[in-house]
Design an enzyme around this catalytic site. Structure first.
Site, short mmCIF file in Angstrom:
data_model
loop_
_atom_site.label_atom_id
_atom_site.label_comp_id
_atom_site.label_asym_id
_atom_site.label_seq_id
_atom_site.Cartn_x
_atom_site.Cartn_y
_atom_site.Cartn_z
N ASP A 51 0.84 -1.20 0.00
CA ASP A 51 0.00 0.00 0.00
C ASP A 51 0.88 1.25 0.00
O ASP A 51 1.42 1.64 1.02
CB ASP A 51 -0.91 -0.02 1.24
N GLU A 129 31.42 8.06 4.89
CA GLU A 129 31.90 7.88 6.27
C GLU A 129 30.75 8.29 7.20
O GLU A 129 30.62 9.45 7.57
CB GLU A 129 33.13 8.73 6.54
N GLU A 131 29.00 8.56 10.49
CA GLU A 131 29.26 8.55 11.94
C GLU A 131 27.96 8.36 12.72
O GLU A 131 26.86 8.66 12.22
CB GLU A 131 29.92 9.86 12.35
N GLU A 212 35.06 8.19 17.63
CA GLU A 212 35.13 9.51 17.01
C GLU A 212 35.32 10.61 18.06
O GLU A 212 35.41 10.34 19.26
CB GLU A 212 33.91 9.78 16.14
N GLU A 220 32.66 5.52 14.35
CA GLU A 220 32.68 5.49 12.89
C GLU A 220 33.20 4.14 12.43
O GLU A 220 34.17 3.61 12.97
CB GLU A 220 33.55 6.60 12.33
N HIS A 269 30.74 12.18 5.51
CA HIS A 269 31.63 12.64 4.45
C HIS A 269 31.56 11.63 3.31
O HIS A 269 31.67 10.43 3.53
CB HIS A 269 33.06 12.75 4.96
N ARG A 340 40.26 19.84 6.56
CA ARG A 340 38.96 19.39 7.03
C ARG A 340 38.00 20.54 7.36
O ARG A 340 36.87 20.29 7.77
CB ARG A 340 39.14 18.48 8.25
N GLU A 359 36.25 14.55 -1.66
CA GLU A 359 35.43 14.23 -0.48
C GLU A 359 34.54 15.42 -0.16
O GLU A 359 35.02 16.49 0.19
CB GLU A 359 36.33 13.92 0.72
N ARG A 361 32.28 16.96 2.40
CA ARG A 361 32.20 16.73 3.84
C ARG A 361 30.91 17.25 4.48
O ARG A 361 30.66 17.02 5.66
CB ARG A 361 33.41 17.40 4.52
#
Length: 474
Positions: A51, A129, A131, A212, A220, A269, A340, A359, A361
């Site tokens: 449904d 990645e 977390e 982490e 992680e 990330h 980062r 990457e 992030r």
């Protein structure tokens, strides 16, 4: 795995139940179980009815009949059920056999097909990645006359003086002090290892796990990259096994981006690259961070469309509690190698030509992975098509700690939207790149925006407990 092999797996493992699964707009899985004796080759042709009107954002009650079409390439034996059960991920179709254009997994398939038809490469690879936190106690309520939440963890910094432990054993994780400590500070080695064992049994290739940064049990686990749709499938399996392993240990896991105030939140990330057969297309020796021109244009597309993308990669009001400066949150729309604090980071440590990747992030795990990965690919492909140079557009590279820049310098850097509503506004203003090749449809975008605005409104109209601290004595 072929249909024949799936049926053979059912017989060889004495499977009693076959669980057919699909995802809704938010990325949450739903399932219907059939006795294994009722599953045959025709099941894979005719599908399993359900449904659709009972799934938020899917269908109206007047057109509720829908069909799950099992994918024999997406199966794993459930490690948690008492009765042996085989889980199968499914695509969604209408009763007349047409692909349903609001099916997130179907959109991921179309994104992969569009990549090949565009002549850019043969496959896009993704590696998230994702977390999460592991708590010992979670309580919350949102009512007319009360609103509250409470979380607790034996590792939490706020429990250094707690007496209820029957003798406090200390070694708590300090605020922002949780990155890869050994035991006894890290109390969750065994639970993460068990999660990894079960993930490997389910077919995922595990690369590593660790504690982490945040206090209160942030973790992680990294699994091996794969193609877009397959990685999204793997992320569904990953979250299912993390959630249920935690429950078996008498704990609870959450992928909520910002479950506690004053410490790092949980991101997702996303590493990504494009190959042509076995040839990596993002690598060029001697370029900035050894990136090819194609990779730079891909980055240009990601950063140019980022405000709209974020409606799909960070699609919750809680996402924007994480996306604030000071907690490693990548709010700055620039790119950089090994940095980062940038929204797009180029990994440079121990990277081979085939490992060369970008990457993004900013995303978090409230995203539906099929939609988020597809949207990122479409933004990157638009950047390649239009040759969007991130340097010329003012997106860097910026190889410095952005959080340490002056306010005047920070003011020159474009930032992410400040709320879910702002991100949805951006998506409404910039969605054409998603509809190239019919990957996303305008109907899907309109429905998605309406669906998510209702979530934002439900939060915006409610009284927040902190407002009592600020305004009750006015």
């Amino acid at each position: 795995m072929s249909v024949e092999n799936v049926l053979k797996t059912i017989q060889e493992n004495n499977i009693e139940w076959v669980d057919f699964r699909f995802v809704d707009l938010s990325g949450r899985a739903h399932h219907i179980s059939l006795p294994a004796s009722e599953v045959d080759e025709e099941t894979f042709v005719n599908g399993v009815a359900f449904d659709g009107s009972s799934i938020p954002g899917y269908r109206g009650i007047e057109e509720s009949d829908m069909v799950m079409l099992p994918d024999p390439e997406a199966v794993f034996i459930d490690p948690f059920t008492q009765h042996p059960t085989l889980n199968i991920l499914c695509d969604i179709a209408t009763p007349d056999g047409e692909k349903y254009d609001r099916d997130p997994r179907g959109i991921a398939k179309k994104a992969e097909e569009f990549l090949q038809s565009a002549g850019v490469g043969t496959a896009a690879f993704f590696a998230p990645e994702s977390e999460f936190f592991i708590f010992d106690d979670v309580r919350y309520e949102s009512g007319m006359n009360s609103s509250s939440f409470f979380v607790d963890s034996e590792e939490a910094a706020w429990n250094t003086n707690r007496k209820e432990e029957g003798g406090n054993l200390a070694f708590k994780v300090g605020v922002k002090g949780g990155y890869v400590p050994v035991a006894p500070v890290d109390t969750q080695q065994d639970i993460r290892s068990e999660m990894c064992r079960l993930l490997e049994e389910a077919g995922l290739r595990i690369e590593r796990h660790h504690h982490e940064v945040a206090t209160a049990g942030q973790a992680e686990i990294n699994f091996r990259f794969d193609t877009l749709k397959k990685t999204a499938d793997n992320l569904l399996v990953y979250k299912y096994i993390v959630h249920n392993t935690a429950r078996q240990y008498g704990k609870v896991a959450t992928f909520m981006p910002k479950p506690i105030f004053g410490d790092n939140g949980s991101g997702m990330h996303v590493h990504q690259s494009i190959f042509d057969g076995d040839t990596p297309l993002f690598y060029e020796k001697g370029g900035y961070a050894n990136l090819s021109e194609m990779a730079l244009h891909y980055i240009g597309g990601i950063l140019y469309h980022a405000p709209a993308l974020i409606a799909l990669t960070n699609p919750s009001t809680n996402s924007f509690k994480r996306l604030v400066p000071g907690y490693e949150a990548p709010v700055n729309l620039v790119f950089s190698k090994g940095n980062r604090s940038a929204a797009v980071r180029i990994p440079v440590a121990a990277v081979t030509p085939k490992g060369c990747r970008i990457e993004f992030r900013t995303p978090d795990s409230t995203a539906n992975p099929y939609l988020a990965f597809s949207a990122m690919l479409m933004a990157g492909l638009d950047g390649i098509k239009r040759k969007l140079n991130p340097v010329e557009l003012g997106y860097g590279p910026l190889d410095t700690n952005i959080y340490e820049l002056s306010d005047a310098e920070k003011g020159k850097i474009r930032s992410v939207p400040g709320s879910l509503d702002e991100a949805l506004d951006a998506l409404e203003a910039d969605y054409e790149f998603l509809t190239e090749g019919g990957v996303f449809t305008k109907d899907f975008i309109d429905n998605y925006v309406e669906f998510k605005r209702s979530e934002a409104k439900s939060v915006n109209i409610r009284v927040h407990p902190h407002e009592y601290s600020l305004y009750f004595d006015c």
